[in-house]
Design a protein around this motif. Structure first.
Motif, PDB file in Angstrom:
ATOM      1  N   PRO A 176       0.801  -1.232   0.000  1.00  0.00           N
ATOM      2  CA  PRO A 176       0.000   0.000   0.000  1.00  0.00           C
ATOM      3  C   PRO A 176       0.832   1.280   0.000  1.00  0.00           C
ATOM      4  N   TYR A 177       2.055   1.201   0.518  1.00  0.00           N
ATOM      5  CA  TYR A 177       2.921   2.391   0.550  1.00  0.00           C
ATOM      6  C   TYR A 177       3.693   2.594  -0.743  1.00  0.00           C
ATOM      7  N   SER A 180       0.066   2.286  -5.654  1.00  0.00           N
ATOM      8  CA  SER A 180      -1.312   2.757  -5.463  1.00  0.00           C
ATOM      9  C   SER A 180      -2.124   2.303  -6.669  1.00  0.00           C
ATOM     10  N   ARG A 181      -3.235   1.688  -6.418  1.00  0.00           N
ATOM     11  CA  ARG A 181      -4.050   1.176  -7.529  1.00  0.00           C
ATOM     12  C   ARG A 181      -5.274   1.989  -7.710  1.00  0.00           C
TER      13      ARG A 181
END
Length: 181
Positions: A176-177, A180-181
């Motif tokens: 997540p860091y 980014s989707r």
């Protein structure tokens, strides 16, 4: 189309004392004329008798000057740049800096940073820097693909491959860091 109707304003021009010169009716009155107007209104309400509607008071020169000052002030207010640096410079400095308090706060912050980088804290900082470097690497790949001017389908396929490689190499908690989707 709308029809514009011009309204005739009576007594737009009034005479100066002496009757030789005329000027526009002022929107601002001097103190003397304001008092006289209040007095006339009080007499009108008390007696019910008023001036004939066609008769106007002569224009006082002080009222004329007050109206000019009002117009000038409105023009200056319209020309004022409220976001200019010069306007804010009159307010600076807000207050003098308490140098001893600032030095104390800096020393406390330095001590807090030193204690945070001891023990497990040193690894958290290194992990954060590694996550930032991984994100920058993926951004560099995306910029290279964009610079090559590939077709959008090929660009998205290449970017998906780079993200898949990151997913295989990086811990799942980092994704997540980094991505980014």
């Amino acid at each position: 189309m709308a029809v514009v109707r011009n309204q005739v304003v009576t007594d737009e021009w009034v005479t100066f004392p002496g009757g030789e010169l005329e000027g526009k009716r002022p929107k601002a009155l001097c103190a003397t004329c304001r008092e006289a107007l209040k007095r006339d209104a009080a007499q009108k309400s008390a007696s019910g008798v008023s001036r004939p509607s066609g008769v106007s008071r002569p224009l006082c020169f002080d009222c004329y000057r007050a109206d000019l000052a009002r117009e000038r002030a409105l023009k200056e207010a319209g020309d004022l740049d409220t976001a200019s640096d010069a306007r804010f410079q009159t307010q600076l400095p807000f207050e003098p800096v308490n140098q001893t308090r600032l030095d104390t706060l800096k020393a406390e912050r330095a001590a807090a940073r030193a204690s945070a980088s001891q023990g497990i804290g040193q690894y958290a900082d290194k992990r954060r820097h590694a996550q930032i470097q991984a994100r920058h690497a993926l951004q560099a790949i995306a910029a290279g693909l964009k610079q090559r001017q590939l077709a959008p389908a090929m660009r998205s396929q290449a970017m998906a491959s780079a993200i898949h490689a990151a997913e295989l190499q990086l811990p799942e908690a980092w994704l997540p860091y980094v991505v980014s989707r």
